[in-house]
Structures are given as structure tokens and as C-alpha cells.
Design an enzyme around this catalytic site. Structure first.
Site, PDB file in Angstrom:
ATOM      1  N   ASN A 117      -5.757  10.884   6.339  1.00 14.79           N
ATOM      2  CA  ASN A 117      -6.223  11.077   7.651  1.00 14.79           C
ATOM      3  C   ASN A 117      -5.455  11.894   8.482  1.00 14.79           C
ATOM      4  O   ASN A 117      -5.260  11.921   9.889  1.00 14.79           O
ATOM      5  CB  ASN A 117      -5.747   9.376   8.501  1.00 14.79           C
ATOM      6  CG  ASN A 117      -4.335   9.086   8.605  1.00 14.79           C
ATOM      7  OD1 ASN A 117      -3.437   9.824   7.676  1.00 14.79           O
ATOM      8  ND2 ASN A 117      -3.854   8.028   9.057  1.00 14.79           N
ATOM      9  N   HIS A 159       0.320  12.179  11.031  1.00 16.54           N
ATOM     10  CA  HIS A 159       1.167  11.272  11.157  1.00 16.54           C
ATOM     11  C   HIS A 159       1.957  11.364  12.250  1.00 16.54           C
ATOM     12  O   HIS A 159       2.513  12.593  12.756  1.00 16.54           O
ATOM     13  CB  HIS A 159       1.859  10.849   9.923  1.00 16.54           C
ATOM     14  CG  HIS A 159       3.273   9.881  10.159  1.00 16.54           C
ATOM     15  ND1 HIS A 159       3.052   8.549  10.037  1.00 16.54           N
ATOM     16  CD2 HIS A 159       4.508  10.095  10.132  1.00 16.54           C
ATOM     17  CE1 HIS A 159       4.157   7.776  10.067  1.00 16.54           C
ATOM     18  NE2 HIS A 159       5.044   8.877  10.357  1.00 16.54           N
ATOM     19  N   PHE A 161       0.621  -1.294   0.087  1.00 13.86           N
ATOM     20  CA  PHE A 161      -0.068  -0.003  -0.080  1.00 13.86           C
ATOM     21  C   PHE A 161       0.894   1.477   0.078  1.00 13.86           C
ATOM     22  O   PHE A 161       0.326   2.212   0.147  1.00 13.86           O
ATOM     23  CB  PHE A 161      -0.871   0.365   1.213  1.00 13.86           C
ATOM     24  CG  PHE A 161      -0.260   0.134   2.417  1.00 13.86           C
ATOM     25  CD1 PHE A 161       0.118   1.020   3.106  1.00 13.86           C
ATOM     26  CD2 PHE A 161      -0.017  -1.431   3.210  1.00 13.86           C
ATOM     27  CE1 PHE A 161       0.898   0.966   4.398  1.00 13.86           C
ATOM     28  CE2 PHE A 161       0.666  -1.382   4.395  1.00 13.86           C
ATOM     29  CZ  PHE A 161       0.926  -0.131   5.082  1.00 13.86           C
ATOM     30  N   ARG A 187      -7.363  13.077  14.078  1.00 16.04           N
ATOM     31  CA  ARG A 187      -7.828  12.257  13.111  1.00 16.04           C
ATOM     32  C   ARG A 187      -9.343  12.112  12.799  1.00 16.04           C
ATOM     33  O   ARG A 187      -9.755  12.141  11.809  1.00 16.04           O
ATOM     34  CB  ARG A 187      -7.120  10.722  12.919  1.00 16.04           C
ATOM     35  CG  ARG A 187      -5.780  10.922  12.533  1.00 16.04           C
ATOM     36  CD  ARG A 187      -5.144   9.487  12.699  1.00 16.04           C
ATOM     37  NE  ARG A 187      -3.621   9.379  12.139  1.00 16.04           N
ATOM     38  CZ  ARG A 187      -2.853   8.532  12.430  1.00 16.04           C
ATOM     39  NH1 ARG A 187      -2.988   7.590  13.567  1.00 16.04           N
ATOM     40  NH2 ARG A 187      -1.487   8.460  11.806  1.00 16.04           N
ATOM     41  N   ARG A 243       0.868  10.127  19.880  1.00 20.31           N
ATOM     42  CA  ARG A 243       0.055   9.002  19.162  1.00 20.31           C
ATOM     43  C   ARG A 243      -1.187   8.843  19.844  1.00 20.31           C
ATOM     44  O   ARG A 243      -2.176   8.773  18.904  1.00 20.31           O
ATOM     45  CB  ARG A 243       0.685   7.837  19.541  1.00 20.31           C
ATOM     46  CG  ARG A 243       2.173   7.497  19.012  1.00 20.31           C
ATOM     47  CD  ARG A 243       2.104   7.293  17.505  1.00 20.31           C
ATOM     48  NE  ARG A 243       1.683   5.942  17.203  1.00 20.31           N
ATOM     49  CZ  ARG A 243       1.711   5.797  15.883  1.00 20.31           C
ATOM     50  NH1 ARG A 243       1.878   6.350  14.759  1.00 20.31           N
ATOM     51  NH2 ARG A 243       0.994   4.225  15.595  1.00 20.31           N
TER      52      ARG A 243
END
Length: 592
Positions: free
Chosen positions: A562, A565, A504, A552, A532
Site C-alpha cells: 500500500n 506507512h 499476517f 495509498r 496519517r
């Protein structure tokens, strides 16, 4: 008539020079409403003054007065002015001025000064050396009135420009500034508002590339410093005294010419910050504003809480709950801490090393139970907190009480030591930093800053990007480095090196190639995990269900777009940061 009598009692009327001079003999703080005969005293603040008088209950050291500028020579600079002016006289010295009926600001100033007077009277702190402010400021005409002005400290402002930040020159500049004895009162990496850039750099506004310069400064990360002179504006320099012309040289002298005259230490006035920057060849990286009025305005825009926090002496301190408290009564203690006005900035549970345990228990080292105490401390979890509050260091020490339960019962039965007395040792189950300097070192030791790599993807709009940056600041991350990049295949592999072999990955590249990404280094204790948690699950739809406040969930469109990162772990963060932010990288020229 009754109302008028109460008003006179509340505020002493000063309408001639003799009464003014007599008023300056007051002990403590006198708040003076300076008025014009044609408009009278400011009625808007009288309710506030009455409230302060009743709540503070300090008749001996808190006074209020109204002074008619027209009949008092000292107040001549305030004649023919329509805006209210409030002067603060501390033991006969005018140390602060507020222009305008700013009740919240007046309230904070009075409370802070009275609290300070109480602590001085109790012997808790030494009296600060306030400098008397001039009642007229020649710069007022050019730049307008300053809402709050106090000559207690005069600040400079320095801007370390974006290119220098990317080259890590901000670290070098800050080290040189502090080494010279200047004090960095507050600092932050930020994207500067356009109005600040235009006013700060008005002296170069006629240059042909000024608009391009403004664009660069308002779209890249600068480091802003607010700097004070420090305690000693003089520096010690070594000089060699010239020979005494009246003395004859001895022809048989064995001394070498270059060592004949012994150096002496001479105190000289320190260079201004600008002169020092020039001498250190830092002016290409760092621009300085030393006009007090302009700096005051910039502080109000960029650091709106700074003046209040400074006047209230807001401090960080380290607090530690011993294992017995940590296991059994931690939640109750945390409730007390918050009810006492502390903000809990960070907290963690940890098993202390032997060295750490010996440091926090040092006051018991001569007791027979010391070795057993250390064994207990290093075998169980303690709770460590970084706290923030007005006079935080001293307040926490006072709150927890003396070092032993016996002493606490005798001298401070309301202390936490008594309230939470427990365990097998007759000691205070709490620890607090001994000083402001010790607190900063201890907080950094127990909450070491960590860096992580963060990325905002191309589909995020400019407005959404600004919202994300605001959220980052509110979460107490330091925005350490930042640049905008078009993540081609070569550049993307520096960030996404862990998935370059996945099927991907080509879809990821397609998204990244669609526009410019914003890449950042964020610094905070436990930064990787905190970022995170803040960004949420990979799939925005899942994020909306499991973490609806995450970035997100708010800004993501699908699993590829989204919004943001983050590095998965500290090792990945370190590699990504080194890959992207290197001085050799041409992208570090910070061009959008």
C-alpha cells in the site's frame, strides 16, 4: 507624434553625463533602462512602466528614465551589450540591477521598494542601509550574466553533507553559525539535484571517486543553508595588552605575572564563514560556497521564491481570536484574513492556560476587569492561527486596530476591532505578535513541532518516490532525517514492533524483503495525525473511495503493498525513530 510625447513624459531621456548626474538627484526610486544607440530603449517594458506609474500614483518618489550607455561615462561597462539592463537608483544610489526584460521581476522590485519608501515616510520603519552595487562585475565573464543582482545583502551557501545530517551534526553546525552572529536566512533538508552537486563541487571533479560522491549526494538527504553576515560583521574579542616598554617594573610588585595586564575588549572583523568553519573543525561536515554569483544561481534553483519573499519582507505572525469571536464569528474573520492576502499556515482551537491568557491580555493588566477577563479566557476556546503575508506582523496589527473598542472607533473605524466588536469587555477581541522575533517564539509555542516516522515501501518506483517526496514538501513537512534500508526481519521489527506477533506479519515481511525501503522522519505541528491523514486508509481500494487524493489511493497496489506507512501515535513514532535512527546503528553511515 502623440505616442512619442507620452513616452518621453513617462521616461526621462538621459543621453550625456551631466543629465545622468542630474538624474541621480531624484528623490525616491528611479528605474533606468540602459540602452545602446544602435538598438534603442526596451519597448517591451514600457507598458509595465506606464501601468506602475498609474497604479502606484507616486509622482514624487517614482521615476522612469532611459539612459544611452554610449554617451555616459558611468555606463561604459554596458556598452556593446545586446541584452537590456535595468538599474534601480534609490535617492541617487544604484542599489540593484536586473539583466533582461524580466517584467515580473521588475514589477515586484518596484512595488517592494515603493512600499518601503511609503513606510519610511510614515515613520513605520527605519531606512535600510543599502550598499551601492558596482556597475561591472569581474565574475560576469567567467560565469555569465546574473539575472538579478543586488548588493543589499551578500549570501553564502553551506551544504551539510548526508552523513553529518544522519549524525545530527546539522544541529551543531547551525548553532555555531548563529552563535557567531551569522544569520541563517533559509534552510531546508533536501535531495540535491545533480547539476547543483556537480557545479558546487566542481573543484573536486577530477578526483577518481567523484562519480560515486555525486551519486551519494543526489540520493541522500543534505541540509542546505543560505547565510548572511548579520547586522554586525565585527566581533568583540578579549585581548591582553602587552606591557608598556617605557614603564619600569616595580620589583616589589605583589601582582602575579599571569594577572599583571588587564584584558581589554577589541573589535575585529569577523572571519569569513569558511574560515570560521575551519576554526570550529566543522569543514568535514559542512562545505561552503562564498562566490556571490554562484550562490545567486544556486538560490534560484533550490529556493526559487526566496529572493521575492525577501524583497517583499514576507513574514509569519501569530493571530489569536478571543473566545467570543471564536464561537460566533470565526468563519467571517477567516474570510477577511484570506481576502487581506494572508496565507493561513496552521490553525487550532485551544483553551488557554492562565499564563498564556495573561500574556496575550497583558496590555489590560491595569484595568479593573482584568481578573474577570482572564477567567473568561481560560474557560472558553480561543482560535490560534499562524499567518503568512508581506509585512505580516505589522499588517495584522494594523488590521486588528487599537487595544480598545473606544480607541478603534476614534482612530481606525475600519479595523477588525470595530467590525467584530462584541463580548462583555470593552477590548479588542484579537491579538497579534508584537515583532517578528516574538511571532516566531509564539508560533513555536502554540504549534510545537512534532516528529513522526514515515516509510515508502519497496514496490514504489523511483519516479513515484520522487512524487511522494514532492508531496511531503508541499504539505509543509520538514524532511528531518532519511535513509534507505533493506528491511530484513531484524530491521523491520524496529519499525513494525507493534505487530510482530500477528499472524499476517510474515506477509508484511515478505513485502519488505522484496527491495529497499525509504525511511524518513517528518517534522511538523501535529505531524503524526497529518501524515496519517495524508497517506489514507490501509487498503488502497478503500482509500480510492474514501480519500482519493491520499498517497495509498494513488500509489498503493493492495493492502500489503500500500505504498507508505506511518506511525499510529506519538509514542509509537518516538520509539520507531529511536530504534531506526541511532548514531550507533551502522546503517546510519547512509550508504545506499
Amino acid at each position: 507624434m502623440a505616442g512619442k510625447k507620452r513616452e518621453v513624459q513617462l521616461q526621462t531621456v538621459v543621453n550625456n553625463q551631466n543629465l545622468w548626474d542630474e538624474m541621480l538627484l531624484n528623490k525616491g526610486l528611479t528605474v533606468i533602462d540602459v540602452y545602446q544607440a544602435w538598438c534603442g530603449p526596451c519597448k517591451a517594458v514600457q507598458t509595465l512602466f506606464r501601468k506602475l506609474k498609474n497604479e502606484l500614483n507616486e509622482d514624487e518618489i517614482l521615476h522612469f528614465a532611459v539612459a544611452e550607455a554610449d554617451n555616459i561615462v558611468t555606463l561604459q561597462p554596458f556598452r556593446d551589450k545586446c541584452e537590456p539592463v535595468f538599474l534601480f537608483s534609490l535617492n541617487g544610489k544604484i542599489i540593484a540591477k536586473i539583466q533582461g526584460a524580466n517584467a515580473p521581476l521588475i514589477n515586484k522590485k518596484v512595488i517592494a521598494l515603493i512600499d518601503e519608501e511609503r513606510k519610511i515616510a510614515a515613520g513605520e520603519i527605519a531606512r535600510p542601509q543599502y550598499v551601492e552595487i558596482p556597475l561591472v562585475d569581474p565574475t560576469d565573464e567567467e560565469y555569465g550574466d546574473v539575472q538579478y543582482e543586488s548588493a543589499v545583502e551578500v549570501y553564502n551557501m553551506a551544504i551539510i553533507k548526508p552523513d553529518a545530517v544522519l549524525m545530527r551534526k546539522n544541529v551543531e553546525v547551525k548553532e555555531k553559525i548563529t552563535k557567531e552572529g551569522f544569520v541563517i536566512e533559509i534552510q531546508d533538508n533536501m535531495i540535491l539535484p545533480e547539476e547543483v552537486v556537480r557545479e558546487f563541487y566542481i573543484h573536486i571533479s577530477d578526483q577518481p571517486d567523484f562519480e560515486e560522491f555525486v551519486f551519494s549526494m543526489t540520493n541522500n538527504l543534505s541540509c542546505v543553508l543560505i547565510i548572511s553576515q548579520g547586522e554586525d560583521p565585527e566581533v568583540v574579542q578579549e585581548e591582553t595588552l602587552p606591557p608598556n616598554e617605557t614603564e619600569e617594573e616595580e620589583p616589589d610588585s605583589l601582582e602575579e605575572p599571569h594577572v599583571r595586564f588587564a584584558p581589554v575588549l577589541v573589535k575585529k572583523k569577523r572571519d569569513s564563514l569558511q574560515e570560521y568553519m575551519d576554526r570550529q573543525h566543522m569543514s568535514d561536515y559542512c562545505d561552503v560556497e562564498d562566490d556571490a554569483v554562484k550562490v545567486s544561481k544556486f538560490i534560484d534553483v533550490l529556493f526559487p521564491d526566496f529572493k521575492t519573499m525577501k524583497s517583499m519582507n514576507v513574514q509569519r505572525t501569530l493571530a489569536l481570536l478571543h473566545p467570543d469571536i471564536c464561537v460566533e464569528e470565526k468563519d467571517d474573520v477567516l474570510n477577511v484574513i484570506e481576502n487581506e492576502g494572508f496565507t493561513i499556515l496552521m490553525q487550532r482551537q485551544t483553551v488557554l492556560s492562565e499564563e498564556e491568557a495573561r500574556t496575550v491580555c497583558k496590555i489590560y493588566e491595569n484595568e479593573e476587569y482584568f481578573d474577570n477577563l482572564i477567567g473568561h479566557m481560560i474557560s472558553n476556546y480561543s482560535c490560534v492561527l499562524a499567518l503568512l503575508r508581506e509585512n505580516g506582523v505589522e499588517y495584522w496589527k494594523s488590521l486588528i486596530g487599537p487595544k480598545t473598542i473606544e480607541e478603534a472607533y476614534a482612530s481606525n473605524p475600519q479595523s477588525l476591532c470595530v467590525q467584530f466588536a462584541s463580548g462583555n469587555f470593552p477590548i479588542n477581541q484579537f491579538y497579534g505578535s508584537s515583532s517578528k522575533a516574538a511571532a516566531e517564539k509564539e508560533i513555536e509555542h502554540f504549534f510545537p513541532p512534532q516528529r513522526t516516522l514515515a516509510l515508502i515501501k519497496p514496490h514504489v518506483t523511483h519516479e513515484e518516490r520522487m512524487e511522494i517526496l514532492k508531496a511531503i514538501k508541499e504539505a509543509r513537512f520538514e524532511l528531518t532525517l532519511m535513509k534507505e534500508m533493506h528491511l530484513t526481519s531484524e530491521h523491520a521489527s524496529k519499525v513494525y514492533f507493534k505487530i510482530t506477533g500477528k499472524d499476517f506479519y510474515k506477509n508484511v515481511l515478505e513485502v519488505l524483503n522484496s527491495g529497499m525501503s525509504l525511511i524518513m522522519v517528518l517534522t511538523k505541528w501535529n505531524a503524526v495525525a497529518e501524515w496519517r491523514r495524508m497517506i489514507g486508509p490501509v487498503d488502497p481500494e478503500e482509500a480510492k473511495l474514501l480519500s482519493p487524493d491520499s498517497l495509498r489511493a494513488k500509489y498503493g497496489l493492495d493492502i500489503l503493498r500500500n505504498a507508505v506507512h506511518g506511525a499510529s501515535n506519538a509514542s509509537e513514532a518516538s520509539v520507531s525513530i529511536n530504534n531506526v535512527f541511532t548514531e550507533a546503528n551502522p546503517e546510519d553511515q547512509n550508504k545506499f
